[in-house]
Design a protein around this motif. Structure first.
Motif, PDB file in Angstrom:
ATOM      1  N   GLN A   1      45.049 -18.467 -45.780  1.00  0.00           N
ATOM      2  CA  GLN A   1      44.022 -19.443 -45.406  1.00  0.00           C
ATOM      3  C   GLN A   1      42.897 -18.842 -44.571  1.00  0.00           C
ATOM      4  O   GLN A   1      41.751 -19.277 -44.673  1.00  0.00           O
ATOM      5  N   LEU A   2      43.196 -17.843 -43.744  1.00  0.00           N
ATOM      6  CA  LEU A   2      42.143 -17.242 -42.922  1.00  0.00           C
ATOM      7  C   LEU A   2      41.120 -16.522 -43.796  1.00  0.00           C
ATOM      8  O   LEU A   2      39.911 -16.643 -43.576  1.00  0.00           O
ATOM      9  N   SER A   3      41.589 -15.763 -44.773  1.00  0.00           N
ATOM     10  CA  SER A   3      40.655 -15.063 -45.652  1.00  0.00           C
ATOM     11  C   SER A   3      39.910 -16.042 -46.551  1.00  0.00           C
ATOM     12  O   SER A   3      38.724 -15.857 -46.844  1.00  0.00           O
ATOM     13  N   LYS A   4      40.582 -17.095 -46.978  1.00  0.00           N
ATOM     14  CA  LYS A   4      39.954 -18.087 -47.847  1.00  0.00           C
ATOM     15  C   LYS A   4      38.808 -18.801 -47.141  1.00  0.00           C
ATOM     16  O   LYS A   4      37.781 -19.119 -47.753  1.00  0.00           O
ATOM     17  N   HIS A   5      38.975 -19.052 -45.836  1.00  0.00           N
ATOM     18  CA  HIS A   5      37.975 -19.803 -45.075  1.00  0.00           C
ATOM     19  C   HIS A   5      37.255 -18.912 -44.053  1.00  0.00           C
ATOM     20  O   HIS A   5      36.778 -19.403 -43.027  1.00  0.00           O
ATOM     21  N   ARG A   6      37.158 -17.629 -44.360  1.00  0.00           N
ATOM     22  CA  ARG A   6      36.591 -16.659 -43.415  1.00  0.00           C
ATOM     23  C   ARG A   6      35.189 -17.049 -42.959  1.00  0.00           C
ATOM     24  O   ARG A   6      34.887 -17.078 -41.755  1.00  0.00           O
ATOM     25  N   GLN A   7      34.278 -17.332 -43.903  1.00  0.00           N
ATOM     26  CA  GLN A   7      32.897 -17.624 -43.542  1.00  0.00           C
ATOM     27  C   GLN A   7      32.772 -18.897 -42.718  1.00  0.00           C
ATOM     28  O   GLN A   7      31.946 -18.978 -41.804  1.00  0.00           O
ATOM     29  N   LEU A   8      33.584 -19.894 -43.026  1.00  0.00           N
ATOM     30  CA  LEU A   8      33.568 -21.123 -42.245  1.00  0.00           C
ATOM     31  C   LEU A   8      33.993 -20.858 -40.807  1.00  0.00           C
ATOM     32  O   LEU A   8      33.369 -21.342 -39.855  1.00  0.00           O
ATOM     33  N   ILE A   9      35.038 -20.080 -40.628  1.00  0.00           N
ATOM     34  CA  ILE A   9      35.537 -19.774 -39.272  1.00  0.00           C
ATOM     35  C   ILE A   9      34.485 -19.003 -38.488  1.00  0.00           C
ATOM     36  O   ILE A   9      34.238 -19.272 -37.311  1.00  0.00           O
ATOM     37  N   ILE A  10      33.830 -18.038 -39.143  1.00  0.00           N
ATOM     38  CA  ILE A  10      32.789 -17.253 -38.478  1.00  0.00           C
ATOM     39  C   ILE A  10      31.624 -18.155 -38.074  1.00  0.00           C
ATOM     40  O   ILE A  10      31.083 -18.040 -36.966  1.00  0.00           O
ATOM     41  N   ALA A  11      31.240 -19.065 -38.958  1.00  0.00           N
ATOM     42  CA  ALA A  11      30.121 -19.969 -38.655  1.00  0.00           C
ATOM     43  C   ALA A  11      30.430 -20.843 -37.450  1.00  0.00           C
ATOM     44  O   ALA A  11      29.603 -21.008 -36.544  1.00  0.00           O
ATOM     45  N   GLU A  12      31.634 -21.405 -37.395  1.00  0.00           N
ATOM     46  CA  GLU A  12      32.005 -22.272 -36.273  1.00  0.00           C
ATOM     47  C   GLU A  12      32.095 -21.471 -34.966  1.00  0.00           C
ATOM     48  O   GLU A  12      31.690 -21.945 -33.903  1.00  0.00           O
ATOM     49  N   LYS A  13      32.618 -20.264 -35.053  1.00  0.00           N
ATOM     50  CA  LYS A  13      32.736 -19.427 -33.842  1.00  0.00           C
ATOM     51  C   LYS A  13      31.366 -19.125 -33.269  1.00  0.00           C
ATOM     52  O   LYS A  13      31.152 -19.192 -32.060  1.00  0.00           O
TER      53      LYS A  13
ATOM     54  N   ASN B   1      42.506 -27.944 -44.128  1.00  0.00           N
ATOM     55  CA  ASN B   1      41.524 -28.895 -44.645  1.00  0.00           C
ATOM     56  C   ASN B   1      40.183 -28.530 -44.016  1.00  0.00           C
ATOM     57  O   ASN B   1      39.945 -28.792 -42.840  1.00  0.00           O
ATOM     58  N   SER B   2      39.303 -27.905 -44.796  1.00  0.00           N
ATOM     59  CA  SER B   2      38.059 -27.379 -44.239  1.00  0.00           C
ATOM     60  C   SER B   2      37.165 -28.481 -43.677  1.00  0.00           C
ATOM     61  O   SER B   2      36.530 -28.292 -42.628  1.00  0.00           O
ATOM     62  N   GLU B   3      37.106 -29.630 -44.353  1.00  0.00           N
ATOM     63  CA  GLU B   3      36.253 -30.713 -43.854  1.00  0.00           C
ATOM     64  C   GLU B   3      36.809 -31.282 -42.549  1.00  0.00           C
ATOM     65  O   GLU B   3      36.060 -31.598 -41.626  1.00  0.00           O
ATOM     66  N   GLN B   4      38.118 -31.387 -42.460  1.00  0.00           N
ATOM     67  CA  GLN B   4      38.729 -31.873 -41.215  1.00  0.00           C
ATOM     68  C   GLN B   4      38.511 -30.866 -40.096  1.00  0.00           C
ATOM     69  O   GLN B   4      38.278 -31.238 -38.939  1.00  0.00           O
ATOM     70  N   PHE B   5      38.554 -29.570 -40.432  1.00  0.00           N
ATOM     71  CA  PHE B   5      38.317 -28.533 -39.425  1.00  0.00           C
ATOM     72  C   PHE B   5      36.913 -28.638 -38.849  1.00  0.00           C
ATOM     73  O   PHE B   5      36.716 -28.571 -37.632  1.00  0.00           O
ATOM     74  N   LYS B   6      35.905 -28.838 -39.717  1.00  0.00           N
ATOM     75  CA  LYS B   6      34.532 -29.015 -39.232  1.00  0.00           C
ATOM     76  C   LYS B   6      34.423 -30.221 -38.310  1.00  0.00           C
ATOM     77  O   LYS B   6      33.754 -30.171 -37.271  1.00  0.00           O
ATOM     78  N   ALA B   7      35.085 -31.306 -38.690  1.00  0.00           N
ATOM     79  CA  ALA B   7      35.019 -32.517 -37.874  1.00  0.00           C
ATOM     80  C   ALA B   7      35.717 -32.320 -36.542  1.00  0.00           C
ATOM     81  O   ALA B   7      35.229 -32.755 -35.490  1.00  0.00           O
TER      82      ALA B   7
END
Length: 453
Positions: A217-229, A255-261
């Protein structure tokens, strides 16, 4: 590509063209997904330019910007700022040259992202969520997915290209196809983005995988995690907590949308944010004084939201307002400025200029001019201000909280002048010294060892 010195004038000529993949403006996409991130002037500019698009545009058939100003009812500086917003969102590319008829600008319209592409681009999605709120954002996600039907339980019968077509191209056919590719304009280049913040992926993986997050999951959502950080200046420990809050522990999927929220609801400036300073190349700081180098080092030590919070505490300027938060989010997501450069901008506005708040027009004007000048890092930002001051009769220098400084009575530089600027009362030497001492205390408290990590 290097930047070319350029100042838009009312009599500057302009012409509207389009990228080869441009297929017009889908009003529904524009209104739902782009409009929340654009000012009214930027939206009007995009529609105005699209209305002037004609087949086979010719540089000799240019118009003056006075025509555009009359049509939109705005000033030339507002056009310049609106153009920057459209460029940041990938809706416009701008080109300039001087020919026999004088200076001319080519506004090249770009293809809009589809709703699914917009949502899948993490930085765009994060900023959209922050502008419209969780409820409206979820409605837009559902709208982007409204025609989709899950086909996981079906067998796919789709045929491939060579199952249907049997191309037998002759040399003449191949030559014609190759020539047509040369005739077609080049597709849009990727937008310039700021360097990724460092993430300790091993530490993060150890924290979350032991508690149920699947290993992929970390590699799958890498760009999202970097953006939020980057937007919120989160530590790995905070990221782990927020990731787990958005994880389905039965499947181990995030859940990427839940993570953003979750991040938007819970993340806020903290009292201490231990961040290692990013190293600055020697050639970038070679012309700076020791005091200015100290300011560069200090600016590189915090995320923009945290840094501004510290500045406002140190200067007694109150709290970070929602407008200021959105201004920082815009700078982070829509400009190539690093966090350090954004922090120098905040320091200049709050401490040096003595303004209690970051006025959006004031800040956006400086950021757009810096971007045009090729400013990227904190050292670049300080050097840009230094370069302007060197042109004055009494050169002045920026200093960090650790160095002494002369009394600075400096208005917004000529390269950042704007009709809509909000002049602030310049801070007195005593106020600036008090701010530096308060910042020093804040930084000292941040440097104390933290035993809870």
């Amino acid at each position: 590509m290097g930047t070319t010195p350029f100042k838009l004038q009312p009599k500057t000529g302009y012409l509207v063209a389009a990228s080869p993949d441009y297929a017009g403006i889908v009003q529904e996409w524009l209104v739902d997904y782009y409009q929340p991130l654009l000012s009214p002037t930027a939206l009007s500019l995009l529609l105005g330019l699209s209305g002037r698009l004609v087949p086979n545009p010719m540089p000799a058939e240019r118009h003056q910007h006075t025509v555009l100003l009359d049509q939109l009812g705005v000033g030339i500086n507002q056009i310049d700022q609106a153009r920057g917003q459209l460029e940041a969102l990938g809706l416009l590319r701008t080109f300039f040259r001087v020919d026999q008829l004088g200076p001319v600008v080519i506004y090249q319209l770009q293809a809009l992202k589809s709703p699914a592409e917009f949502i899948n681009e993490d930085l765009f999605a994060v900023v959209l969520l922050q502008h419209v709120g969780e409820r409206r954002y979820q409605q837009l996600v559902d709208k982007a997915n409204r025609y989709h039907l899950a086909t996981d339980d079906y067998h796919e019968l789709t045929q491939g290209f060579f199952e249907v077509f049997k191309p037998l191209a002759s040399p003449a056919d191949q030559h014609t196809v190759a020539a047509s590719k040369d005739q077609l304009g080049q597709p849009s280049e990727p937008r310039v983005t700021a360097p990724e913040p460092s993430v300790d992926w091993q530490f993060l993986a150890n924290q979350v995988q032991a508690q149920g997050l699947a290993s992929d999951q970390l590699s799958k959502h890498r760009q999202l995690i970097i953006a939020e950080k980057r937007v919120y200046g989160l530590t790995e420990l905070e990221l782990a907590t927020l990731l787990l809050a958005a994880t389905d522990l039965t499947t181990g999927e995030l859940n990427s949308e839940q993570f953003k929220a979750v991040v938007a609801n819970r993340a806020a400036p903290k009292e201490t944010v231990p961040v290692k300073p990013a190293p600055q190349p020697a050639d970038k700081t070679g012309t700076l004084t020791p005091q200015e180098k100290a300011l560069v080092l200090e600016a590189d030590q915090g995320a923009p939201l945290q840094y501004l919070t510290d500045l406002k505490k140190a200067t007694g300027s109150g709290f970070v307002t929602p407008t200021e938060r959105r201004t920082l989010e815009r700078l982070v997501s829509q400009t190539p400025l690093t966090d350090g450069a954004i922090n120098v901008l905040s320091y200049y506005v709050v401490v040096e200029q003595g303004n209690a708040n970051l006025a959006p027009n004031f800040v956006n004007t400086i950021a757009n001019n810096w971007t045009r000048q090729g400013v990227r890092t904190a050292a670049d930002a300080v050097a840009a201000i230094q370069k302007f001051w060197q042109k004055t009769s009494e050169p002045k220098r920026l200093t960090s909280k650790k160095g002494r400084r002369k009394t600075i009575v400096e208005q917004l530089p000529a390269w950042a002048q704007d009709d809509s600027k909000q002049p602030g009362q310049v801070a007195s030497p005593e106020q600036i010294q008090a701010a530096k001492e308060a910042l020093a205390k804040l930084r000292a408290s941040e440097n104390k060892p933290h035993h809870n990590q």
